[in-house]
Design a protein around this motif. Sequence first.
Motif, PDB file in Angstrom:
ATOM      1  N   GLN A 115      -3.626  74.557 -79.667  1.00  0.00           N
ATOM      2  CA  GLN A 115      -4.013  73.837 -78.443  1.00  0.00           C
ATOM      3  C   GLN A 115      -3.748  72.342 -78.587  1.00  0.00           C
ATOM      4  O   GLN A 115      -3.294  71.685 -77.647  1.00  0.00           O
ATOM      5  CB  GLN A 115      -5.493  74.050 -78.140  1.00  0.00           C
ATOM      6  CG  GLN A 115      -5.866  75.414 -77.646  1.00  0.00           C
ATOM      7  CD  GLN A 115      -7.334  75.474 -77.227  1.00  0.00           C
ATOM      8  OE1 GLN A 115      -7.635  75.810 -76.091  1.00  0.00           O
ATOM      9  NE2 GLN A 115      -8.238  75.130 -78.125  1.00  0.00           N
ATOM     10  N   THR A 116      -4.045  71.813 -79.766  1.00  0.00           N
ATOM     11  CA  THR A 116      -3.814  70.382 -80.020  1.00  0.00           C
ATOM     12  C   THR A 116      -2.326  70.071 -79.957  1.00  0.00           C
ATOM     13  O   THR A 116      -1.910  69.049 -79.392  1.00  0.00           O
ATOM     14  CB  THR A 116      -4.377  69.989 -81.394  1.00  0.00           C
ATOM     15  OG1 THR A 116      -5.774  70.283 -81.435  1.00  0.00           O
ATOM     16  CG2 THR A 116      -4.170  68.509 -81.666  1.00  0.00           C
ATOM     17  N   THR A 141      -6.707  77.235 -82.227  1.00  0.00           N
ATOM     18  CA  THR A 141      -7.355  75.951 -81.925  1.00  0.00           C
ATOM     19  C   THR A 141      -6.412  74.799 -82.254  1.00  0.00           C
ATOM     20  O   THR A 141      -6.268  73.849 -81.466  1.00  0.00           O
ATOM     21  CB  THR A 141      -8.660  75.815 -82.722  1.00  0.00           C
ATOM     22  OG1 THR A 141      -9.555  76.870 -82.358  1.00  0.00           O
ATOM     23  CG2 THR A 141      -9.326  74.475 -82.442  1.00  0.00           C
ATOM     24  N   VAL A 185      -6.343  72.065 -73.751  1.00  0.00           N
ATOM     25  CA  VAL A 185      -7.486  72.827 -74.256  1.00  0.00           C
ATOM     26  C   VAL A 185      -7.911  73.809 -73.170  1.00  0.00           C
ATOM     27  O   VAL A 185      -8.209  73.418 -72.041  1.00  0.00           O
ATOM     28  CB  VAL A 185      -8.660  71.895 -74.622  1.00  0.00           C
ATOM     29  CG1 VAL A 185      -9.875  72.717 -75.053  1.00  0.00           C
ATOM     30  CG2 VAL A 185      -8.243  70.940 -75.736  1.00  0.00           C
TER      31      VAL A 185
END
Length: 229
Positions: free
Chosen positions: A11-12, A8, A17
């Motif tokens: 992804q940033t 997660t 996303v």
Amino acid sequence: MKLSAELTAFQTRIGHVFARPDLLVRAMTHSSISSASRPDNQRLEFLGDRVLGLVMAEALMAEDKAASEGQLAPRYNALVRKETCAAVARQIDLGAVLKLGKSEMVTGGRRKDALLGDGMEALIAAVYLDGGFEAAHALVLRLWGDRVAQVEEDARDPKTALQEWAQARRLQPPTYALLKRSGPDHAPVFLIEAQLDNGARAQASAGSKRHAEQAAAKALFAQMEKNDG
């Protein structure tokens, strides 16, 4: 599928996303840990290499509208080669989220150019399949950043440049001798000497024979160009 906290956060870092998180999981799965229920990233790597090539070809043509094919080709090769993909992968800490088998873990797989480069290509393919060419195009240009504008005018591989220099002067092709191998098995250091039959030579060290040969060739080529000047 719910992503781990690490993926997660990843992804940033990459600015995309995933609508299909399974694609990201697959892109980060090396063959050393794959199974029937957990496919590896090799097919994605194959696709990502082609997507990257198209993005870079377009970007280089847009960057220099007057460049000939002969000028564009070495710049293209410099931007898509495995070492550049690995450098971009390190920039986004891709190695931290690679899923590796024990054998690759203990031999420093997260630091290897080959694994990082393959993972970067697989990631590009995953973004392409998840969001289309525009998403992949944006990702590549964002992550490669100034590399496109700053790629050397003469971006030939150092060994190729040295060989062409030698051929132009009717010398034999350069040779490369391994002088020393040191360090532990998981982090070796190779000392290579590049030699020309006119007596010129230069040495360089690196973590692989290939990189050491390239560094030695670059040093010897710079020495020869200086003498020419």
